[in-house]
Design an enzyme around this catalytic site. Structure first.
Site, mmCIF file in Angstrom:
data_model
loop_
_atom_site.group_PDB
_atom_site.id
_atom_site.type_symbol
_atom_site.label_atom_id
_atom_site.label_comp_id
_atom_site.label_asym_id
_atom_site.label_seq_id
_atom_site.Cartn_x
_atom_site.Cartn_y
_atom_site.Cartn_z
ATOM 1 N N TRP A 33 4.522 -2.583 -2.813
ATOM 2 C CA TRP A 33 4.681 -3.548 -1.714
ATOM 3 C C TRP A 33 5.557 -4.732 -2.098
ATOM 4 O O TRP A 33 5.383 -5.324 -3.158
ATOM 5 C CB TRP A 33 3.304 -4.068 -1.309
ATOM 6 C CG TRP A 33 3.348 -5.250 -0.384
ATOM 7 C CD1 TRP A 33 3.472 -6.568 -0.745
ATOM 8 C CD2 TRP A 33 3.291 -5.244 1.043
ATOM 9 N NE1 TRP A 33 3.483 -7.367 0.372
ATOM 10 C CE2 TRP A 33 3.372 -6.581 1.488
ATOM 11 C CE3 TRP A 33 3.169 -4.224 1.991
ATOM 12 C CZ2 TRP A 33 3.339 -6.919 2.830
ATOM 13 C CZ3 TRP A 33 3.134 -4.576 3.336
ATOM 14 C CH2 TRP A 33 3.219 -5.909 3.753
ATOM 15 N N MET A 34 6.459 -5.105 -1.203
ATOM 16 C CA MET A 34 7.231 -6.350 -1.354
ATOM 17 C C MET A 34 7.219 -7.086 -0.019
ATOM 18 O O MET A 34 7.350 -6.459 1.021
ATOM 19 C CB MET A 34 8.676 -6.038 -1.729
ATOM 20 C CG MET A 34 9.516 -7.291 -1.924
ATOM 21 S SD MET A 34 11.265 -6.934 -2.091
ATOM 22 C CE MET A 34 11.670 -6.710 -0.367
ATOM 23 N N ASP A 62 7.942 -11.589 1.074
ATOM 24 C CA ASP A 62 8.923 -12.692 1.102
ATOM 25 C C ASP A 62 9.835 -12.770 -0.132
ATOM 26 O O ASP A 62 9.360 -12.618 -1.264
ATOM 27 C CB ASP A 62 8.204 -14.043 1.125
ATOM 28 C CG ASP A 62 7.105 -14.130 2.148
ATOM 29 O OD1 ASP A 62 6.988 -13.229 2.983
ATOM 30 O OD2 ASP A 62 6.355 -15.111 2.098
ATOM 31 N N GLN A 82 7.585 -11.693 -3.290
ATOM 32 C CA GLN A 82 6.155 -11.419 -3.211
ATOM 33 C C GLN A 82 5.955 -9.932 -3.465
ATOM 34 O O GLN A 82 6.593 -9.075 -2.816
ATOM 35 C CB GLN A 82 5.635 -11.798 -1.818
ATOM 36 C CG GLN A 82 5.577 -13.290 -1.591
ATOM 37 C CD GLN A 82 4.382 -13.923 -2.291
ATOM 38 O OE1 GLN A 82 3.272 -13.847 -1.814
ATOM 39 N NE2 GLN A 82 4.626 -14.537 -3.444
ATOM 40 N N ARG A 101 1.204 -24.270 2.622
ATOM 41 C CA ARG A 101 1.766 -23.381 1.593
ATOM 42 C C ARG A 101 3.295 -23.291 1.655
ATOM 43 O O ARG A 101 3.930 -23.831 2.531
ATOM 44 C CB ARG A 101 1.162 -21.977 1.721
ATOM 45 C CG ARG A 101 1.358 -21.301 3.046
ATOM 46 C CD ARG A 101 0.663 -19.933 3.048
ATOM 47 N NE ARG A 101 0.872 -19.214 4.289
ATOM 48 C CZ ARG A 101 0.093 -19.328 5.352
ATOM 49 N NH1 ARG A 101 -0.951 -20.126 5.331
ATOM 50 N NH2 ARG A 101 0.357 -18.651 6.452
ATOM 51 N N GLU A 118 5.573 -21.166 8.307
ATOM 52 C CA GLU A 118 5.579 -20.565 6.977
ATOM 53 C C GLU A 118 6.984 -20.693 6.384
ATOM 54 O O GLU A 118 7.990 -20.784 7.097
ATOM 55 C CB GLU A 118 5.211 -19.084 7.061
ATOM 56 C CG GLU A 118 3.811 -18.844 7.601
ATOM 57 C CD GLU A 118 3.400 -17.383 7.524
ATOM 58 O OE1 GLU A 118 2.379 -17.093 6.893
ATOM 59 O OE2 GLU A 118 4.096 -16.535 8.102
#
Ligand code: DQQ
Length: 482
Positions: free
Chosen positions: A40-41, A43, A59, A161, A217
């Site tokens: 999984w990838m 941001d 990420q 965040r 975000e």
């Protein structure tokens, strides 16, 4: 700095048995967009140019292709095209403020010349620091983490965040993605003399809940041309505001979408050594979670995109010039006339890893389209469409796949052509990715998952009036596996 991170390198030859072969034969896995070796990838994180190389973090969930506990994956490149996979930069520290995940953030070079990552630890959401003393191979987390342990007192926030840090004179500034309850998304502004001690100043910018979402975000803030730009991800889209910035106040004047498709998200920029502002974004999958996990990988990085400021305050956006390095054999077609009576199939342009560059004179009132990934009888096709009446460019995946589990749709946005201005398209096909760049100022990126082996064709189509394609050049793009 303490708590040295153990490099958890997972190169291709270290994947679970059979996964490398499975990925190599996966018809949907992109070949020249950046991807981690597997799993999984999401941001892009902390893109930065440092000592002769571009560094891209992202990420990453190293265990499988589900959105599990987030790490920071890491890769580096000398040319923005060929990437070396590097050891995982950040992993959650059990018992630490990032025990449940190392979320999105940025990279800067500190006052002593040390590369520094500023990121969010969860849960709760707090801001942390890590530095590298060995040229960005291993990273040590600051023993005083978190450096910002809670949202500003007195502010009722929705989320806290995804820090974005920059320097003005001797002072460091940071915005944190947030939202003010009942008001809207916000970027909260802090300042610091040393990157460690932060003082809250005020919101740099606050949106309107109904229009621009409850929480922003991945904010990114930078100077571009004669203005400043704030990027935020909200409502499933990547929004931008351009405006003036003085006395630490940002006054947005123009707003828009970075990409009209719903795949592009969490955009983050970096400065290239020649001054170009380069944007990366996460290209989300548009298929089920189960299909992603079964595939063993999820998510791709956008191409590196160069942003520019246009005189009206809107953003220009173009793929970086370096990408021409992967152009292979090509077929050129000067002066094609496409008539409404039948689609024009380009017999010599076939493939799922292509770049198509076209210039088209579209008559007022007419629609012009390029069908890509088209099966021989048209059972599957994805349509790039310019509608001159509506002044709109779109990508329609309505017939992209015969897979009944997908939810296809047409997505697009405004593209007004000036009188006499041709439609200039640059289309990138990379297996399940289709990216359309129009006239240097509009882009639409989608994911598509055709089922048929013959869904590789290209056809031109018009409605309303014939169109002249004054030039069309299509080239195969060489693969560039990471
Ligand atoms: N993804 C990250 C968050 C961010 C979100 C976690 C955006 O930090 O807000 O993976 O996609």
């Amino acid at each position: 700095m303490a708590d040295r991170q153990k490099p958890a390198h997972r190169p291709h030859d270290d994947l679970p048995e059979g996964l490398a072969e499975q990925l190599a034969s996966d018809r949907h896995r992109p070949q020249y967009h950046f991807l981690p070796p597997a799993n999984w990838m999401n941001d892009p994180n902390g893109p930065i140019y440092f000592e002769g190389r571009y560094h891209l973090f992202y990420q990453y969930h190293p265990d499988d292709a589900s959105a599990g506990t987030k790490h920071w994956g890491h890769a580096a490149s000398e040319d923005l095209v060929h990437w070396d996979d590097l050891p995982i930069a950040l992993s959650p520290t059990p018992g630490g403020p990032d025990a449940d995940g190392c979320y999105t953030g940025c990279a800067v070079v500190d006052d002593d010349g040390l590369p520094t990552l500023v990121y969010t630890g969860v849960r709760p959401e707090v801001q942390c620091l890590a530095q590298s003393t060995d040229g960005m191979v291993t990273w040590q987390k600051h023993p005083g983490n978190p450096v910002i342990g809670e949202p500003p007192p007195g502010l009722e926030v929705v989320g806290f965040r995804d820090p974005c840090v920059w320097k003005e004179g001797e002072t460091w500034f940071q915005i944190i993605g947030s939202g003010i309850k009942g008001v809207g998304g916000a970027a909260l502004l802090y300042r610091s003399a040393d990157l460690l001690h932060w003082e809250y100043m005020r919101p740099l910018c606050v949106g309107e809940e109904q229009r621009t979402g409850t929480m922003w975000e991945c904010p990114d803030f930078f100077e571009l041309g004669d203005r400043h730009v704030l990027l935020v991800s909200a409502l499933g889209k990547n929004l931008y505001f351009s405006g003036t910035y003085s006395d630490h106040e940002f006054r947005p004047e123009v707003e828009g979408l970075i990409d009209f498709g719903s795949s592009f998200y969490a955009g983050k920029t970096m400065l290239a050594p020649d001054g170009r502002r380069i944007l990366w974004g996460w290209l989300r999958e548009e298929r089920s979670r189960e299909a992603q996990i079964e595939a063993g990988w999820s998510g791709a990085m956008s191409l590196p995109l160069v942003l520019s400021m246009r005189t009206d305050g809107t953003l220009g956006i173009e793929p970086a010039a370096e990408l021409t390095a992967l152009r292979a054999e090509h077929a050129g077609h000067p002066d094609l006339v496409v008539s409404p009576t039948a689609d024009l199939v380009l017999e010599d342009v076939v493939g799922d890893c292509l770049e198509i560059v076209a210039e088209v004179a579209v008559r007022p009132g007419a629609e012009f389209g390029i069908k890509v990934r088209r099966s021989l009888e048209g059972e599957e096709e994805t349509v790039v469409l310019y509608d001159s009446r509506k002044g709109r460019i779109s990508l329609d995946t309505g017939s992209a796949s015969l897979d009944p589990d997908l939810s296809p749709s047409a997505q697009g946005g405004p593209l007004e052509l000036a009188e006499g201005e041709p439609l200039r398209l640059r289309i990138f096909l990379d297996r399940s990715i289709v990216g359309v760049f129009a006239n240097g100022r509009a882009c639409v990126t989608r994911r598509m998952y055709p089922t048929r082996a013959d869904s590789l064709g290209i056809a031109l189509t018009v409605r309303g009036a014939s169109a002249t394609v004054t030039s069309l050049d299509a080239c195969r793009r060489a693969s560039c596996p990471t």
